[in-house]
Write an enzyme that holds these catalytic residues in place. Structure first.
Site, PDB file in Angstrom:
ATOM      1  N   SER A   1       0.604  -1.405   0.044  1.00  0.00           N
ATOM      2  CA  SER A   1      -0.094  -0.122   0.185  1.00  0.00           C
ATOM      3  C   SER A   1       0.770   1.448  -0.019  1.00  0.00           C
ATOM      4  O   SER A   1       0.163   2.222  -0.061  1.00  0.00           O
ATOM      5  CB  SER A   1      -1.004   0.002   1.082  1.00  0.00           C
ATOM      6  OG  SER A   1      -2.102  -0.722   1.017  1.00  0.00           O
TER       7      SER A   1
ATOM      8  N   LYS B   1       0.446   3.676  -2.783  1.00  0.00           N
ATOM      9  CA  LYS B   1      -0.765   4.709  -2.836  1.00  0.00           C
ATOM     10  C   LYS B   1      -0.016   6.225  -2.768  1.00  0.00           C
ATOM     11  O   LYS B   1      -0.759   7.103  -3.177  1.00  0.00           O
ATOM     12  CB  LYS B   1      -1.595   4.408  -1.681  1.00  0.00           C
ATOM     13  CG  LYS B   1      -2.677   3.230  -1.789  1.00  0.00           C
ATOM     14  CD  LYS B   1      -3.380   3.046  -0.391  1.00  0.00           C
ATOM     15  CE  LYS B   1      -4.437   2.186  -0.540  1.00  0.00           C
ATOM     16  NZ  LYS B   1      -4.105   0.723  -0.454  1.00  0.00           N
TER      17      LYS B   1
ATOM     18  N   SER C   1      -5.885   3.391   4.458  1.00  0.00           N
ATOM     19  CA  SER C   1      -5.238   2.821   3.338  1.00  0.00           C
ATOM     20  C   SER C   1      -6.552   2.154   2.638  1.00  0.00           C
ATOM     21  O   SER C   1      -6.348   1.129   1.897  1.00  0.00           O
ATOM     22  CB  SER C   1      -4.333   1.728   3.740  1.00  0.00           C
ATOM     23  OG  SER C   1      -3.694   1.179   2.788  1.00  0.00           O
TER      24      SER C   1
END
Length: 431
Positions: free
Chosen positions: A125, A128, A182
């Site tokens: 993640s 991102k 997230s």
């Protein structure tokens, strides 16, 4: 690190297949730049093993993509090391389980040290952040948008904010859901909204264009959220470039430092409002913390990016492939930040290249990047003022570059991931 140097401890590295962007990066940096990088890496000193604590193997080793000397030398020849690279006569960095990491100065761009900073890894993640660097300048945070069924098509059990299909939310709210919790559905929505006529696929394509523009030649996205897909990879060095670009945006700095936010209710859908909290524990536990991003998948293991300020100095730490037998990802990041803050201000082993620096060089008549960007770094150990120019504390991100990443259609190979709640405190796969 399981008793092996980073280059062969490829438990966190992607297979060779499905990674066309890595092979294409050398041509984008320029043929002559590639020659200078090869010359620089050929004279590099033997690598010193990284300080790592032993961890159990979690899956069979996988080979990395083919080495690209030009990409590995971005920021200075010393950074091409597969092992530890630190300034001379400095205290040893703390032993961590991350297989690669980097500490850099957010303002000057000086790289203070790293462990295999250009080794390929899987982002989870923390990808991102690339989505944020790409889409923050494109999307009006005040605009109200509708969340679709396509946005909610995420891996069951993976991290999510809790956005409702058909719900109407301001884009700012979706950003908070992305960076605090997230949310994978938030990532899908932002990629779709910023992707133009091609929707989410256009958003992913723009992310890869942005990576090239930033000089992150070892980064290739196939999902907007960081959920695993074939051919998806990054490096500790690239993550520092990406975070630095994010941090130049005032909205990102505000979102990343936000501890709690409210997701508005949707009366028409009988959805009540609810509060979310920032999952980045550095904000709560580390004095001077500025923000960051956590990540986890079965393939990537634990990944982390975090930043903090101390005595007027702002540092960023990035790490990939961490296990957490004793320390979580943010705690390993905090230990490396402490080490970085303890170094003298002129200590450096390389630098973070500027947005557009490498693409401008490849478009020049010679096609050659500046020596300091690829094979040099002269002056980094010299007198104050000889290093890279300061990074502005405010200001918009530069526009997306025009260089398209190689590779055709986006292939998403969803695979089942499991949460590791008891040991890591994560909320699920893709966190």
């Amino acid at each position: 690190m399981r008793g092996l140097p980073v280059a062969v401890s490829a438990a966190l590295l992607l297979p060779v297949l499905g990674m066309p962007a890595a092979a294409a990066a050398n041509s984008r940096a320029g043929t002559s730049a590639g020659r200078s990088a090869r010359a620089a890496t050929s004279i590099a000193a033997p690598s010193v093993p990284c300080p790592n604590v032993p961890t159990p193997a979690t899956r069979p080793p996988q080979p990395p993509p083919p080495a690209d000397p030009a990409a590995r030398a971005v920021g200075g020849a010393e950074l091409a090391s597969v092992g530890l690279v630190v300034p001379p006569s400095v205290p040893a960095p703390p032993a961590v389980t991350a297989t690669s990491w980097l500490v850099a100065d957010l303002d000057s761009g000086a790289v203070l040290g790293g462990c295999g900073p250009h080794e390929y890894g899987v982002p989870a993640s923390v990808q991102k952040l690339l989505l944020a660097a790409t889409m923050l300048p494109r999307l009006d945070p005040r605009r109200e948008v509708t969340v679709t069924a396509e946005d909610l098509a995420i891996e069951p059990g993976s991290s999510a904010v809790g956005l409702a299909e058909g719900g109407r939310y301001r884009i700012e709210t979706i950003w908070l859901g992305l960076l605090l919790k997230s949310g994978n559905e938030a990532a899908n929505a932002l990629a779709r909204l910023g992707g133009g006529a091609d929707g989410q696929a256009g958003g992913i394509r723009a992310m890869n264009e942005q990576a090239r523009q930033l000089g992150a030649l070892q980064t290739h996205a196939v999902t907007p959220s960081g959920l695993d897909g074939p051919g998806q990879f990054t490096s500790a060095y690239d993550l520092a470039l990406i975070f630095r670009a994010c941090f130049a945006d005032p909205a990102f700095r505000r979102y990343a430092a936000t501890r709690t936010a409210e997701i508005p209710g949707q009366p028409a859908l009988r959805e009540k409002p609810f509060q979310i909290q920032n999952d980045n524990q550095l904000l709560y536990q580390y004095p001077g913390a500025l923000g960051g991003k956590t990540g986890f998948t079965d393939l990537a293991r634990h990944t982390y990016v975090g930043a903090a300020e101390r005595n007027g100095r702002r540092l960023v730490v990035t790490l990939l492939g961490a296990e957490i037998p004793t320390q979580r990802g943010w705690q390993q990041g905090a230990a490396l930040l402490d080490w970085g803050f303890g170094l003298r201000r002129d200590a450096a082993v390389g630098r973070l290249v500027r947005p557009g620096e490498l693409t401008a060089a490849s478009a020049s008549p010679t096609g050659t990047a500046p020596p300091s960007a690829l094979a040099g770094g002269a002056g980094l150990h010299g007198a104050p003022g000889s290093g890279p120019a300061p990074w502005p504390r405010t200001g918009p991100l530069l526009g997306v570059g025009a260089v398209l990443v190689a590779g055709g259609a986006v292939l998403i190979n969803r695979r089942r991931r499991h949460a590791v709640r008891a040991s890591s405190g994560t909320t699920g796969p893709g966190w």
